[in-house]
Design a protein around this motif. Structure first.
Motif, short mmCIF file in Angstrom:
data_model
loop_
_atom_site.label_atom_id
_atom_site.label_comp_id
_atom_site.label_asym_id
_atom_site.label_seq_id
_atom_site.Cartn_x
_atom_site.Cartn_y
_atom_site.Cartn_z
N HIS A 237 16.69 5.11 3.39
CA HIS A 237 15.31 5.35 3.84
C HIS A 237 14.82 4.24 4.76
N VAL A 238 15.72 3.34 5.15
CA VAL A 238 15.38 2.25 6.07
C VAL A 238 15.87 2.62 7.46
N HIS A 239 14.96 2.63 8.42
CA HIS A 239 15.28 3.07 9.78
C HIS A 239 15.04 1.90 10.74
N ILE A 240 16.11 1.45 11.40
CA ILE A 240 16.05 0.33 12.33
C ILE A 240 16.58 0.81 13.67
N ALA A 241 15.81 0.58 14.74
CA ALA A 241 16.25 1.06 16.05
C ALA A 241 15.75 0.14 17.15
N GLN B 295 18.25 -6.37 10.62
CA GLN B 295 18.88 -5.69 9.49
C GLN B 295 18.72 -6.51 8.21
N ASP B 296 18.95 -7.82 8.31
CA ASP B 296 18.83 -8.69 7.14
C ASP B 296 17.39 -8.73 6.62
N LEU C 263 13.15 -6.81 2.59
CA LEU C 263 11.89 -6.11 2.34
C LEU C 263 12.12 -4.82 1.55
N ALA C 264 13.19 -4.12 1.86
CA ALA C 264 13.50 -2.88 1.15
C ALA C 264 13.74 -3.14 -0.34
N LYS C 265 14.45 -4.23 -0.65
CA LYS C 265 14.70 -4.58 -2.05
C LYS C 265 13.39 -4.94 -2.74
N PHE D 31 0.83 -1.20 0.00
CA PHE D 31 0.00 0.00 0.00
C PHE D 31 0.87 1.25 0.00
N ALA D 32 1.88 1.26 0.86
CA ALA D 32 2.76 2.43 0.95
C ALA D 32 3.52 2.66 -0.34
N GLU D 33 4.00 1.57 -0.97
CA GLU D 33 4.76 1.71 -2.21
C GLU D 33 3.91 2.31 -3.32
N HIS D 34 2.71 1.80 -3.47
CA HIS D 34 1.84 2.30 -4.54
C HIS D 34 1.34 3.71 -4.23
N LEU D 35 1.12 4.01 -2.96
CA LEU D 35 0.74 5.36 -2.59
C LEU D 35 1.86 6.34 -2.91
#
Length: 308
Positions: A240-244, A224-225, A230-232, A178-182
């Protein structure tokens, strides 16, 4: 492809400002969608248990419906001036969310748009309209914080990257699809955020168990992996990938503020009952913590496939 052709805009006569309408008109203009305006009206003394004569109850009911129809029709000229097709619905329902669900049984809306405001625990205990829509609405729900158009060109998708159960994996895919197409529709940057647990705190609660030396590094690497994969898959840039590390609602809210997100796309598993209220649903907590609009996706809210 993301198919948002029909918007259902929920209006509440008790609120002086209808920020959902302003946001929906902007969305409809960009998406070339039509708009339905919905509200509900109800008087307890017209119910089945009322001691009033039936004719009197019907007269009161008709008068209240007529008054509400005039109110909601007053918004129609503004919509039509923008060249947007519009219709209105007034339902005799005690609860606004019940009117939305009834309407959606008759019409397939692609997105429900409703204004929101901060909620208290009492709101949650008494099943506030927003909570019910997030849990039970048979379509994605956009909870609007501001009437203004999205200005920063940033969409933030919040996921649980390493969840292994089918339900959460399905929600992850639905959120990111949904986010990608939006993002494609609005030509905006797509960001992704993922929180992972603070293992030291968890082990501190069971002091008789010693945490392995490398456990935190292992968990961090797992997330991270998973996020990288998912990012790919959803074409999200590495930066744009935020991991915390931390509580999900805190990490996501801080990230939304840091990247100046216009809208947060988050999932809900639809918990119900007192357990759901007291344990808390992350989506529900985030609505009050982030300054931006929130789109809530459920397991059934998948993106339509490309047409052949």
């Amino acid at each position: 492809m993301l198919d948002i052709n029909h918007l259902l805009v929920v209006l509440d006569a008790e609120h002086p400002e209808q920020i959902a309408l302003d946001k929906a008109l902007w969305l409809a203009g960009v998406l070339k969608a039509d708009v339905s305006l919905l509200t509900s009206v109800y008087e307890p003394y017209c119910g089945d248990s009322s001691s009033l004569e039936e004719a009197t109850k019907q007269q009161i009911r008709r008068a209240r419906i007529d008054s509400t129809e005039r109110w909601i029709e007053s918004f129609v000229p503004e919509v039509q001036e923008r060249g947007i097709t519009v219709r209105t619905e007034v339902h005799w329902q005690k609860h606004l969310h019940e009117a939305v669900i009834k309407s959606m049984r008759a019409t397939d809306y692609d997105l429900v748009v409703k204004g929101t405001h901060p909620h208290s625990l009492i709101d949650r205990l008494f099943t506030h309209t927003d909570w019910n829509l997030m849990r039970h609405c048979p379509a994605p729900v956009l909870l609007v914080k501001s009437p203004a158009a999205w200005q920063h060109n940033r969409i933030l998708a919040a996921i649980d990257a390493t969840s292994v159960d089918d339900g959460h994996q399905l929600i992850n895919d639905n959120i990111l699809s949904f986010a990608e197409h939006l993002a494609d529709h609005f030509d905006t940057d797509l960001h992704m955020v993922n929180a992972f647990p603070q293992v030291a705190i968890a082990f501190a609660m069971v002091p008789e168990v010693t945490a392995p030396d490398d456990i935190q590094a292992y968990i961090t690497e797992q997330h991270q992996d998973a996020c990288e994969q998912l990012a790919k898959k959803y074409n999200i840039h590495e930066d744009h990938v935020h991991i915390a590390e931390g509580e999900t609602d805190t990490v996501v809210a801080e990230t939304a503020i840091a990247v100046a997100a216009d809208v947060l796309v988050v999932g809900s598993v639809g918990r119900s009952g007192i357990a759901g209220v007291l344990i808390g649903n992350t989506a529900e907590q985030l609505v009050d913590k982030v300054p931006c609009d929130v789109i809530v996706i459920k397991p059934q809210d998948g993106v339509l496939p490309e047409a052949e």
